[in-house]
Design an enzyme around this catalytic site. Structure first.
Site, PDB file in Angstrom:
ATOM      1  N   ASN A  12      -8.062  -2.108  13.694  1.00  0.00           N
ATOM      2  CA  ASN A  12      -9.444  -2.285  13.224  1.00  0.00           C
ATOM      3  C   ASN A  12      -9.598  -3.513  12.326  1.00  0.00           C
ATOM      4  O   ASN A  12     -10.639  -3.698  11.698  1.00  0.00           O
ATOM      5  CB  ASN A  12      -9.916  -1.022  12.494  1.00  0.00           C
ATOM      6  N   ASP A  38       0.833  -1.207   0.000  1.00  0.00           N
ATOM      7  CA  ASP A  38       0.000   0.000   0.000  1.00  0.00           C
ATOM      8  C   ASP A  38       0.864   1.251   0.000  1.00  0.00           C
ATOM      9  O   ASP A  38       2.054   1.189   0.302  1.00  0.00           O
ATOM     10  CB  ASP A  38      -0.985  -0.007   1.181  1.00  0.00           C
ATOM     11  N   GLU A  71      -9.811  -1.352   4.578  1.00  0.00           N
ATOM     12  CA  GLU A  71     -10.443  -0.951   5.825  1.00  0.00           C
ATOM     13  C   GLU A  71     -11.729  -1.770   6.048  1.00  0.00           C
ATOM     14  O   GLU A  71     -12.211  -2.453   5.132  1.00  0.00           O
ATOM     15  CB  GLU A  71     -10.771   0.541   5.754  1.00  0.00           C
ATOM     16  N   HIS A  87      -7.774  -4.184   9.621  1.00  0.00           N
ATOM     17  CA  HIS A  87      -7.425  -4.024   8.199  1.00  0.00           C
ATOM     18  C   HIS A  87      -6.159  -4.806   7.854  1.00  0.00           C
ATOM     19  O   HIS A  87      -5.311  -5.059   8.707  1.00  0.00           O
ATOM     20  CB  HIS A  87      -7.308  -2.546   7.798  1.00  0.00           C
TER      21      HIS A  87
HETATM   22  P1  PGA Z   1       1.702  -1.444  12.764  1.00  0.00           P
HETATM   23  O1  PGA Z   1       0.583  -1.298  11.650  1.00  0.00           O
HETATM   24  O2  PGA Z   1       2.560  -2.579  12.357  1.00  0.00           O
HETATM   25  O3  PGA Z   1       2.454  -0.138  12.733  1.00  0.00           O
HETATM   26  O4  PGA Z   1       1.006  -1.683  14.065  1.00  0.00           O
HETATM   27  C1  PGA Z   1      -0.052  -2.435  11.172  1.00  0.00           C
HETATM   28  C2  PGA Z   1      -1.131  -2.053  10.207  1.00  0.00           C
HETATM   29  O5  PGA Z   1      -1.782  -1.019  10.385  1.00  0.00           O
HETATM   30  O6  PGA Z   1      -1.371  -2.817   9.252  1.00  0.00           O
END
Ligand code: PGA
Length: 242
Positions: A136, A68, A143, A138
């Site tokens: 959340n 992404d 999302e 995702h």
């Molecule tokens: P993080 O993010 O590894 O910084 O916790 C994970 C994500 O949002 O996919």
């Protein structure tokens, strides 16, 4: 008949980076030559990348696929995800970056999404897809309520994600509100998925709860080859849930 679900393999270890690296090494050993590999950014994969750089334990060349990227920023922007991967992984391991497999956040989003989907088709798909998981649920920037069969596309980030990502972006102009992401359908076509997690609650919900678009990562229950590398806390919670 409802679609089949599969049991994931669980790997844990006191040293999260080492456990993740061993899992990845095994996946490389089984994959074709010069595999297509999705590498995520964020805090979760950092111990893996540090162990990989230090040990250089994986002797194979690979092609990096961008998971992404924020929209409206250049590749060279400090918030740029492919730039982070170039610095943390590709440059130290002498791997090239292929423009066809990364998103240009500053170009037409539909063209960028189509470019990556087309390249994946021509190259016969993702071999290894490493993922993190958001609070959340995702994966990538898919999302909550993303369609399970969604393809690579432009998306709007939720309030939750914008808040969570402030720590990375605040000093550089804030969190962009839109992004490009590989779709859930695209991710599900990967031959092998490695989910890295340091978030017990959402990981248990995603892997042991109902499969629903509110928790996008729950679709991973329908992938036949998922290995979860959990921090000790995550692994303990998953073992209880099994
Ligand atoms: P993080 O993010 O590894 O910084 O916790 C994970 C994500 O949002 O996919």
């Amino acid at each position: 008949m409802p679609p089949k679900t599969y049991k994931y393999k669980l790997v844990s270890g006191e040293d999260f980076g080492k456990a993740a690296l061993e899992t990845l090494q095994e996946a490389f050993d089984k994959a074709r030559t010069y595999p297509l590999v999705v590498l995520p950014t964020g805090n979760t994969p950092k111990p893996l990348y540090a162990a990989w750089r230090q040990t250089r334990a994986i002797p194979y060349d690979f092609r990096y696929v961008n998971l992404d990227q924020y929209r409206g920023i250049k590749f060279s922007d400090p918030r740029s995800y492919p730039l982070e991967i170039k610095r943390e992984v590709l440059d130290p391991l002498n791997q090239r970056l292929d423009e066809e497999l990364i998103f240009d956040g500053n170009s037409d989003p539909k063209n960028q999404a189509d470019k990556v989907e087309t390249a994946l088709k021509i190259e016969q798909g993702i071999d290894i897809c490493i993922l993190g998981i958001g609070q959340n649920g995702h994966i990538g920037f898919n999302e909550p309520y993303s369609e399970f069969n969604s393809r690579t596309r432009s998306v709007q980030l939720t309030h939750n994600t914008i808040e969570a990502n402030k720590r990375h972006c605040e000093a550089h102009g804030g969190v962009p509100k839109d992004a490009l992401t590989l779709g859930l359908g695209t991710i599900m076509e990967a031959k092998k998925i490695i989910l890295l997690s340091n978030k017990p609650e959402i990981t248990v919900k995603a892997l042991h709860g109902r499969i629903m678009s509110k928790i996008p990562a729950s679709i991973l229950q329908r992938h036949p080859d998922v290995t979860v590398v959990g921090t000790p806390m995550v692994s303990a919670q998953l073992r209880l849930a099994r």
